[in-house]
Design a protein around this motif. Structure first.
Motif, PDB file in Angstrom:
ATOM      1  N   LEU A  56       0.826  -1.206   0.000  1.00 28.57           N
ATOM      2  CA  LEU A  56       0.000   0.000   0.000  1.00 28.57           C
ATOM      3  C   LEU A  56       0.862   1.257   0.000  1.00 28.57           C
ATOM      4  O   LEU A  56       0.538   2.246  -0.668  1.00 28.57           O
ATOM      5  CB  LEU A  56      -0.928   0.002   1.217  1.00 28.57           C
ATOM      6  CG  LEU A  56      -2.043  -1.053   1.231  1.00 28.57           C
ATOM      7  CD1 LEU A  56      -2.825  -0.984   2.537  1.00 28.57           C
ATOM      8  CD2 LEU A  56      -2.979  -0.867   0.041  1.00 28.57           C
ATOM      9  N   GLU A  57       1.970   1.223   0.720  1.00 27.84           N
ATOM     10  CA  GLU A  57       2.857   2.388   0.791  1.00 27.84           C
ATOM     11  C   GLU A  57       3.627   2.580  -0.521  1.00 27.84           C
ATOM     12  O   GLU A  57       3.653   3.677  -1.086  1.00 27.84           O
ATOM     13  CB  GLU A  57       3.846   2.220   1.951  1.00 27.84           C
ATOM     14  CG  GLU A  57       3.222   2.268   3.331  1.00 27.84           C
ATOM     15  CD  GLU A  57       4.233   2.004   4.431  1.00 27.84           C
ATOM     16  OE1 GLU A  57       3.979   2.419   5.575  1.00 27.84           O
ATOM     17  OE2 GLU A  57       5.273   1.373   4.153  1.00 27.84           O
ATOM     18  N   ASN A  58       4.246   1.514  -0.992  1.00 30.49           N
ATOM     19  CA  ASN A  58       5.171   1.604  -2.131  1.00 30.49           C
ATOM     20  C   ASN A  58       4.463   1.770  -3.463  1.00 30.49           C
ATOM     21  O   ASN A  58       4.870   2.568  -4.300  1.00 30.49           O
ATOM     22  CB  ASN A  58       6.038   0.338  -2.197  1.00 30.49           C
ATOM     23  CG  ASN A  58       7.490   0.612  -1.883  1.00 30.49           C
ATOM     24  OD1 ASN A  58       7.786   1.445  -1.038  1.00 30.49           O
ATOM     25  ND2 ASN A  58       8.377  -0.073  -2.555  1.00 30.49           N
ATOM     26  N   TYR A  59       3.413   0.985  -3.668  1.00 23.75           N
ATOM     27  CA  TYR A  59       2.768   0.947  -4.974  1.00 23.75           C
ATOM     28  C   TYR A  59       1.610   1.945  -5.077  1.00 23.75           C
ATOM     29  O   TYR A  59       1.445   2.611  -6.102  1.00 23.75           O
ATOM     30  CB  TYR A  59       2.271  -0.464  -5.274  1.00 23.75           C
ATOM     31  CG  TYR A  59       1.685  -0.617  -6.652  1.00 23.75           C
ATOM     32  CD1 TYR A  59       2.506  -0.602  -7.777  1.00 23.75           C
ATOM     33  CD2 TYR A  59       0.309  -0.760  -6.843  1.00 23.75           C
ATOM     34  CE1 TYR A  59       1.975  -0.733  -9.061  1.00 23.75           C
ATOM     35  CE2 TYR A  59      -0.229  -0.894  -8.110  1.00 23.75           C
ATOM     36  CZ  TYR A  59       0.613  -0.877  -9.216  1.00 23.75           C
ATOM     37  OH  TYR A  59       0.078  -0.993 -10.478  1.00 23.75           O
ATOM     38  N   TYR A  60       0.813   2.051  -3.991  1.00 29.85           N
ATOM     39  CA  TYR A  60      -0.359   2.914  -4.042  1.00 29.85           C
ATOM     40  C   TYR A  60      -0.149   4.268  -3.373  1.00 29.85           C
ATOM     41  O   TYR A  60      -1.024   5.132  -3.423  1.00 29.85           O
ATOM     42  CB  TYR A  60      -1.564   2.205  -3.408  1.00 29.85           C
ATOM     43  CG  TYR A  60      -2.059   1.049  -4.242  1.00 29.85           C
ATOM     44  CD1 TYR A  60      -2.752   1.267  -5.427  1.00 29.85           C
ATOM     45  CD2 TYR A  60      -1.809  -0.271  -3.862  1.00 29.85           C
ATOM     46  CE1 TYR A  60      -3.201   0.204  -6.203  1.00 29.85           C
ATOM     47  CE2 TYR A  60      -2.258  -1.334  -4.628  1.00 29.85           C
ATOM     48  CZ  TYR A  60      -2.951  -1.085  -5.802  1.00 29.85           C
ATOM     49  OH  TYR A  60      -3.388  -2.143  -6.576  1.00 29.85           O
ATOM     50  N   GLY A  61       1.009   4.454  -2.719  1.00 28.24           N
ATOM     51  CA  GLY A  61       1.306   5.742  -2.107  1.00 28.24           C
ATOM     52  C   GLY A  61       0.438   6.086  -0.924  1.00 28.24           C
ATOM     53  O   GLY A  61       0.269   7.268  -0.582  1.00 28.24           O
ATOM     54  N   THR A 224       7.220  -3.137 -10.056  1.00 30.29           N
ATOM     55  CA  THR A 224       7.549  -2.485  -8.793  1.00 30.29           C
ATOM     56  C   THR A 224       8.029  -3.542  -7.802  1.00 30.29           C
ATOM     57  O   THR A 224       7.402  -4.599  -7.675  1.00 30.29           O
ATOM     58  CB  THR A 224       6.321  -1.765  -8.212  1.00 30.29           C
ATOM     59  OG1 THR A 224       5.849  -0.798  -9.161  1.00 30.29           O
ATOM     60  CG2 THR A 224       6.667  -1.057  -6.908  1.00 30.29           C
ATOM     61  N   ASN A 225       9.115  -3.269  -7.116  1.00 37.87           N
ATOM     62  CA  ASN A 225       9.638  -4.207  -6.118  1.00 37.87           C
ATOM     63  C   ASN A 225       9.325  -3.712  -4.715  1.00 37.87           C
ATOM     64  O   ASN A 225       9.528  -2.535  -4.398  1.00 37.87           O
ATOM     65  CB  ASN A 225      11.145  -4.389  -6.286  1.00 37.87           C
ATOM     66  CG  ASN A 225      11.486  -5.136  -7.560  1.00 37.87           C
ATOM     67  OD1 ASN A 225      11.662  -4.539  -8.618  1.00 37.87           O
ATOM     68  ND2 ASN A 225      11.534  -6.457  -7.476  1.00 37.87           N
ATOM     69  N   VAL A 226       8.824  -4.618  -3.895  1.00 36.89           N
ATOM     70  CA  VAL A 226       8.420  -4.312  -2.524  1.00 36.89           C
ATOM     71  C   VAL A 226       9.091  -5.315  -1.597  1.00 36.89           C
ATOM     72  O   VAL A 226       9.011  -6.522  -1.833  1.00 36.89           O
ATOM     73  CB  VAL A 226       6.890  -4.399  -2.369  1.00 36.89           C
ATOM     74  CG1 VAL A 226       6.486  -4.239  -0.918  1.00 36.89           C
ATOM     75  CG2 VAL A 226       6.195  -3.357  -3.230  1.00 36.89           C
ATOM     76  N   SER A 227       9.763  -4.850  -0.545  1.00 40.11           N
ATOM     77  CA  SER A 227      10.441  -5.771   0.369  1.00 40.11           C
ATOM     78  C   SER A 227      10.648  -5.118   1.726  1.00 40.11           C
ATOM     79  O   SER A 227      10.519  -3.899   1.879  1.00 40.11           O
ATOM     80  CB  SER A 227      11.793  -6.214  -0.205  1.00 40.11           C
ATOM     81  OG  SER A 227      12.672  -5.112  -0.316  1.00 40.11           O
ATOM     82  N   PHE A 228      10.985  -5.948   2.720  1.00 32.74           N
ATOM     83  CA  PHE A 228      11.396  -5.437   4.026  1.00 32.74           C
ATOM     84  C   PHE A 228      12.804  -4.857   3.950  1.00 32.74           C
ATOM     85  O   PHE A 228      13.096  -3.821   4.531  1.00 32.74           O
ATOM     86  CB  PHE A 228      11.392  -6.555   5.072  1.00 32.74           C
ATOM     87  CG  PHE A 228      10.034  -7.009   5.513  1.00 32.74           C
ATOM     88  CD1 PHE A 228       8.875  -6.413   5.041  1.00 32.74           C
ATOM     89  CD2 PHE A 228       9.908  -8.057   6.411  1.00 32.74           C
ATOM     90  CE1 PHE A 228       7.621  -6.849   5.454  1.00 32.74           C
ATOM     91  CE2 PHE A 228       8.671  -8.498   6.835  1.00 32.74           C
ATOM     92  CZ  PHE A 228       7.527  -7.893   6.360  1.00 32.74           C
TER      93      PHE A 228
END
Length: 429
Positions: A56-61, A224-228
């Motif tokens: 939600l943070e990275n892709y949808y802002g 889009t890449n999303v990770s800890f």
């Protein structure tokens, strides 16, 4: 270290071990995944939800308050409370999204990421099984894996026949080749504009990241890449010789003699498909409908949560002390969710195809190993790890499908040799 947005200590997330693999001789052994290392089951469920928040943070802002979720990982005794809060108030997705979890390690991670959303979410996990009379929607290869071929059997292909974003979920990305392989395959049959690759750890090099950029240009898509954690690693040396590892792989077995009690789980909707093993033998016992193997959506989550809570309460009554719950192979999420409802001092892990070298060295992630023939396919070797002597009072092993006693014998021998007084095998079909 390039990115660590939640400031999670690396030692909280993983340890290192040597794997039996000619292409990749090391393994990041997750401490939150619930695969090779026993974890509090709610910790794994919370880690999937935190990955959902990162999406939600990275892709949808979107601005998401992740304080409680991070606390559930940092202070793991709180994870059960945090998970219950999430069930009561899940996230919302602004559009339809298809989540795909990679077998076998990330089937539960993908499901727990999907399940933190109350709407617009669909989920399926890939599989290494071959389903009879069912043409897979997608086939691709996981090149570094011990078992390379992967398939995706989606019961409703309309989920793919849209431009909805697809989220590919894996526990750890080293080069990203598996993600690129499946994106190519999907794009050939079901083209779309956006993909998200979600993982706990992302170790892609600059060269690997460039391959992602090149594929975006080639296919006219966005990835889009999303990770800890995002960082890079340097690998030195060569994989350990297979013969040396196999010689030691089962040296740590204990000497228990208890019998195994069989439990038939309460009936749950099933899918009447047959699988075929590597010898061409069929297993005609049905699959569970809501594992995600054939597709599941947001509206299914309430009934699944209710079922797992009831099963957890029933099994809790059998406990005598500290308990170990074990999923089997790709069947991870439902046993994990049941274990989360079985009370305190319950730990969860799963059997696996991944062969790992055990060692007593300090800070080494895999201390002991037990090997056995897979109940689904006797020609496939399975393993379980990190089960110390005289640690648990009870062990509950969960099987999605039944099989013959002959095929269970190898695994039952391992279970009977563990120094755990009370042993249960829970079958769902």
């Amino acid at each position: 270290m390039e990115k660590n947005p939640f400031e999670l200590p690396l030692e909280l997330l993983f340890g290192m071990a040597g794997r039996i693999n000619k292409k990749r001789g090391f393994l990041f052994v997750s401490k939150v995944l619930g695969k090779h290392i026993p974890v509090i089951p709610a910790v794994s469920l919370v880690s999937g939800a935190l990955l959902g928040a990162r999406l939600l943070e990275n892709y949808y802002g979107q601005q998401v308050d992740t304080t409680t979720l991070v606390e559930g990982l940092m202070n793991q005794e709180m994870s059960q409370v945090v998970h219950q809060q999430l069930i009561q108030k899940p996230f919302e997705l602004p559009e339809h999204v298809l989540f795909i979890g990679f077998a076998e390690t990330a089937t539960a991670l993908g499901h727990s990421m999907f399940s933190c959303f109350q709407n617009n979410a669909h989920y399926i996990h890939t599989t290494r099984e071959v389903i009879q009379d069912f043409q897979p929607s997608i086939t691709f290869e996981e090149e570094h894996s011990h078992a390379v071929a992967q398939r995706m059997y989606l019961s409703d292909d309309s989920w793919l026949a849209t431009d909805a974003p697809i989220v590919l979920v894996d526990d750890e990305i080293t080069t990203g080749k598996t993600a690129l392989n499946i994106i190519r395959e999907i794009q050939m049959k079901y083209p779309r504009s956006h993909y998200i690759v979600a993982s706990l750890l992302d170790w892609r090099s600059d060269e690997d990241c460039k391959r992602f950029e090149e594929l975006q240009s080639e296919l006219d898509i966005t990835i889009t890449n999303v990770s800890f954690v995002k960082g890079q690693i340097k690998v030195e040396g060569a994989p350990v010789e297979k013969a040396e590892i196999e010689k030691n792989s089962c040296a740590e077995q204990s000497r228990g003699t208890s019998s195994i009690i069989k439990i038939e789980a309460a009936k749950w909707p099933q899918m009447n498909y047959s699988s075929i093993d590597s010898r061409g033998c069929s297993n005609n016992r049905p699959y569970l409908m809501q594992t995600g193997r054939f597709g599941i959506q947001s509206s299914d989550q309430y009934e699944l949560n209710t079922y797992c809570r009831q099963m957890g309460i029933e099994l809790r009554a059998r406990r005598t002390g500290k308990a170990l719950c074990m999923g089997t192979g790709e069947f991870m999420y439902i046993p994990m969710l049941i274990a989360a409802h079985m009370g305190d001092d319950v730990w969860y892990q799963s059997t696996t195809r991944s062969p790992i070298y055990p060692s007593k060295m300090d800070k080494y992630a895999v201390k002991n190993a037990f090997s056995f023939q897979s109940p689904e396919d006797p020609l496939v070797l399975n393993f379980c790890y990190n089960i110390p002597d005289d640690c648990y009072s009870d062990v509950f092993v969960f099987f999605e499908r039944g099989t013959t006693e002959e095929r269970l014998l190898s695994f039952y021998t391992v279970l009977n040799n563990l120094s755990i007084p009370n042993k249960y095998a829970v079958f769902f079909g």
